[in-house]
Design a protein around this motif. Structure first.
Motif, PDB file in Angstrom:
ATOM      1  N   GLU A  55      -6.773  11.968   4.366  1.00 18.31           N
ATOM      2  CA  GLU A  55      -5.950  11.132   5.331  1.00 18.31           C
ATOM      3  C   GLU A  55      -6.678  10.405   6.166  1.00 18.31           C
ATOM      4  N   LEU A  56      -7.701  10.760   6.941  1.00 17.98           N
ATOM      5  CA  LEU A  56      -8.465   9.895   8.070  1.00 17.98           C
ATOM      6  C   LEU A  56      -9.075   8.766   6.847  1.00 17.98           C
ATOM      7  N   ALA A  57      -9.796   9.152   6.016  1.00 19.20           N
ATOM      8  CA  ALA A  57     -10.288   8.201   4.987  1.00 19.20           C
ATOM      9  C   ALA A  57      -9.435   7.162   4.664  1.00 19.20           C
ATOM     10  N   SER A  58      -8.215   7.504   4.072  1.00 18.82           N
ATOM     11  CA  SER A  58      -7.511   6.385   3.787  1.00 18.82           C
ATOM     12  C   SER A  58      -7.052   5.532   4.886  1.00 18.82           C
ATOM     13  N   MET A  59      -6.946   6.110   6.366  1.00 26.40           N
ATOM     14  CA  MET A  59      -6.463   5.189   7.459  1.00 26.40           C
ATOM     15  C   MET A  59      -7.707   4.292   7.693  1.00 26.40           C
ATOM     16  N   VAL A  60      -8.951   4.994   7.416  1.00 24.80           N
ATOM     17  CA  VAL A  60     -10.278   3.931   7.734  1.00 24.80           C
ATOM     18  C   VAL A  60     -10.153   2.694   6.756  1.00 24.80           C
ATOM     19  N   ILE A  61     -10.015   3.343   5.498  1.00 25.66           N
ATOM     20  CA  ILE A  61     -10.083   2.038   4.554  1.00 25.66           C
ATOM     21  C   ILE A  61      -8.913   1.245   4.538  1.00 25.66           C
ATOM     22  N   THR A  62      -7.670   1.654   4.663  1.00 22.64           N
ATOM     23  CA  THR A  62      -6.595   0.690   4.981  1.00 22.64           C
ATOM     24  C   THR A  62      -6.800  -0.199   6.088  1.00 22.64           C
ATOM     25  N   ASP A  63      -7.184   0.281   7.376  1.00 21.95           N
ATOM     26  CA  ASP A  63      -7.220  -0.624   8.425  1.00 21.95           C
ATOM     27  C   ASP A  63      -8.506  -1.677   8.019  1.00 21.95           C
ATOM     28  N   ILE A 101       1.038  -1.087   0.021  1.00 22.67           N
ATOM     29  CA  ILE A 101      -0.054   0.057  -0.169  1.00 22.67           C
ATOM     30  C   ILE A 101       0.796   0.953   0.074  1.00 22.67           C
ATOM     31  N   ASP A 102       0.655   2.085  -0.888  1.00 25.71           N
ATOM     32  CA  ASP A 102       1.284   3.387  -1.112  1.00 25.71           C
ATOM     33  C   ASP A 102       0.497   4.263  -0.842  1.00 25.71           C
ATOM     34  N   ILE A 103       0.712   5.238   0.255  1.00 24.99           N
ATOM     35  CA  ILE A 103      -0.219   6.356   0.533  1.00 24.99           C
ATOM     36  C   ILE A 103       0.300   7.873   0.076  1.00 24.99           C
ATOM     37  N   LEU A 104      -0.239   8.710  -0.734  1.00 26.08           N
ATOM     38  CA  LEU A 104       0.340  10.060  -1.289  1.00 26.08           C
ATOM     39  C   LEU A 104      -0.545  11.033  -0.289  1.00 26.08           C
ATOM     40  N   THR A 105       0.028  11.571   0.494  1.00 24.73           N
ATOM     41  CA  THR A 105      -0.225  12.863   1.247  1.00 24.73           C
ATOM     42  C   THR A 105       0.718  13.977   1.460  1.00 24.73           C
ATOM     43  N   LEU A 106       0.300  15.091   1.946  1.00 28.36           N
ATOM     44  CA  LEU A 106       1.013  16.015   2.401  1.00 28.36           C
ATOM     45  C   LEU A 106       1.255  16.250   3.896  1.00 28.36           C
ATOM     46  N   PHE A 107       0.842  15.183   4.580  1.00 26.07           N
ATOM     47  CA  PHE A 107       0.828  15.252   5.966  1.00 26.07           C
ATOM     48  C   PHE A 107       1.255  13.859   6.504  1.00 26.07           C
ATOM     49  N   HIS A 151      -1.561  -4.560  -5.043  1.00 24.83           N
ATOM     50  CA  HIS A 151      -0.916  -3.124  -4.750  1.00 24.83           C
ATOM     51  C   HIS A 151      -2.106  -1.901  -4.900  1.00 24.83           C
ATOM     52  N   LEU A 152      -2.113  -1.250  -3.555  1.00 18.27           N
ATOM     53  CA  LEU A 152      -3.036   0.059  -3.828  1.00 18.27           C
ATOM     54  C   LEU A 152      -2.244   1.084  -3.496  1.00 18.27           C
ATOM     55  N   ILE A 153      -2.761   2.050  -4.372  1.00 15.36           N
ATOM     56  CA  ILE A 153      -2.371   3.392  -4.337  1.00 15.36           C
ATOM     57  C   ILE A 153      -3.418   4.439  -3.849  1.00 15.36           C
ATOM     58  N   PHE A 154      -3.157   4.945  -2.872  1.00 14.81           N
ATOM     59  CA  PHE A 154      -4.295   5.944  -2.248  1.00 14.81           C
ATOM     60  C   PHE A 154      -3.828   7.465  -2.368  1.00 14.81           C
ATOM     61  N   ILE A 155      -4.551   8.224  -2.867  1.00 20.46           N
ATOM     62  CA  ILE A 155      -4.303   9.701  -3.077  1.00 20.46           C
ATOM     63  C   ILE A 155      -5.275  10.442  -2.132  1.00 20.46           C
ATOM     64  N   CYS A 156      -4.455  11.411  -1.162  1.00 17.73           N
ATOM     65  CA  CYS A 156      -5.376  11.865  -0.310  1.00 17.73           C
ATOM     66  C   CYS A 156      -5.460  13.565  -0.590  1.00 17.73           C
ATOM     67  N   GLY A 157      -6.430  14.009  -1.142  1.00 21.66           N
ATOM     68  CA  GLY A 157      -6.769  15.240  -1.540  1.00 21.66           C
ATOM     69  C   GLY A 157      -6.545  16.136   0.040  1.00 21.66           C
ATOM     70  N   HIS A 158      -6.561  17.397  -0.155  1.00 20.73           N
ATOM     71  CA  HIS A 158      -6.453  18.199   0.846  1.00 20.73           C
ATOM     72  C   HIS A 158      -6.751  19.826   0.474  1.00 20.73           C
ATOM     73  N   PHE A 191      -0.340   3.623  11.926  1.00 22.62           N
ATOM     74  CA  PHE A 191       0.447   2.565  11.347  1.00 22.62           C
ATOM     75  C   PHE A 191       1.325   1.590  12.541  1.00 22.62           C
ATOM     76  N   SER A 192       1.413   2.400  13.431  1.00 20.76           N
ATOM     77  CA  SER A 192       2.457   1.695  14.494  1.00 20.76           C
ATOM     78  C   SER A 192       1.852   1.127  15.796  1.00 20.76           C
ATOM     79  N   SER A 193       0.362   0.876  15.738  1.00 18.42           N
ATOM     80  CA  SER A 193      -0.126   0.303  16.933  1.00 18.42           C
ATOM     81  C   SER A 193      -1.224  -0.980  16.676  1.00 18.42           C
ATOM     82  N   SER A 194      -1.347  -1.700  17.627  1.00 20.79           N
ATOM     83  CA  SER A 194      -1.992  -2.868  17.175  1.00 20.79           C
ATOM     84  C   SER A 194      -2.084  -3.742  16.181  1.00 20.79           C
ATOM     85  N   ILE A 195      -3.202  -3.929  15.454  1.00 23.21           N
ATOM     86  CA  ILE A 195      -3.329  -5.392  14.637  1.00 23.21           C
ATOM     87  C   ILE A 195      -2.588  -4.653  13.086  1.00 23.21           C
TER      88      ILE A 195
END
Ligand code: 6GU
Length: 221
Positions: free
Chosen positions: A138-146, A3-9, A104-111, A17-21
């Motif tokens: 960003e939060l949406a991409s975290m929800v979806i990847t989780d 999974i690749d995530i594109l973000t400005l933050f 392979h998933l590539i997420f683009i986070c708009g801002h 991504f460094s906790s739990s499951i």
């Protein structure tokens, strides 16, 4: 899965991504996640990533160049490129299952206030996580990847997600653990009966009853 995530933050992703499951899934090499700051791909001398909208109006708009270059540097024939946007298709458990089978998933986070419309041409799917507006994807991409990572083979017990809410458009049945009575509230007797057929029947009925009560819209599907 990769999974690749594109973000400005990028810093927004650190704890999640460094906790739990998810942390364990990464350690066990079930998934490899990389966060990319697409500002690093800007060819502008000041690393600009946005500009004013043509036709006027408030706010700044993400430009094509950094995002196109970043996606094109990562994309292979196995990639699925996903844009996070409030006008995307509503994200559902069925989509989580489908995406969990991708390589392979590539997420683009708009801002900011928006992105250049031509960025959509890079994407295979546009997703939204609900009818409300977030400050960015960003939060949406975290929800979806989780929700995808927990479905990958070996991340959690298979059985744990066979009964998930939303499978077959039903909510999960109620569960209990010890003690049998807590502050006067008793565990339903059938669960203590040892009769597995009856327990299965009870769970099925509760699942339907609960869906009728809380989410009748799901039963209509
Ligand atoms: Cl994917 N992005 C933003 N910015 N807002 C949202 C969303 C996504 N889904 C719901 N609201």
């Amino acid at each position: 899965m990769k999974i690749d995530i594109l973000t400005l933050f990028p810093e927004m992703f650190e704890n999640v991504f460094s906790s739990s499951i998810i942390k364990r899934a990464i350690e066990d090499k079930k998934v490899k996640i990389k966060i990319h700051n697409f500002r690093d791909y800007s060819k502008d001398s000041h690393h600009k990533v946005d500009d004013t909208p043509y036709g006027g109006g408030a706010g700044m708009v993400l430009t094509c160049q950094p995002i196109f270059d970043c996606v094109e540097s990562l994309k292979t024939k196995d990639s699925k490129v996903i844009l996070l946007t409030p006008d995307g298709i509503p994200y559902k458990q069925k989509i989580a299952y489908d995406l969990s089978k991708e390589k392979h998933l590539i997420f683009i986070c708009g801002h900011y206030e928006g992105f250049d419309e031509r960025i959509r041409s890079l994407c295979d799917v546009e997703l939204s996580i609900g009818d409300y507006v977030l400050t960015g994807g960003e939060l949406a991409s975290m929800v979806i990847t989780d929700s995808i990572i927990r479905l990958l083979p070996g991340v959690i017990e298979q059985e744990s997600h066979q009964n998930d809410s939303f499978n077959n458009n039903l909510l999960d049945y109620p569960t209990y653990t010890k003690p049998r009575i807590f502050r006067g509230m008793e565990v339903p007797a059938v669960l203590l009966s040892g009769n597995h057929k009856k327990i299965e029947q009870y769970r099925k009925e509760e699942s339907i009853r609960r869906t009728q009560e809380k989410r009748p819209d799901l039963l209509e599907k």
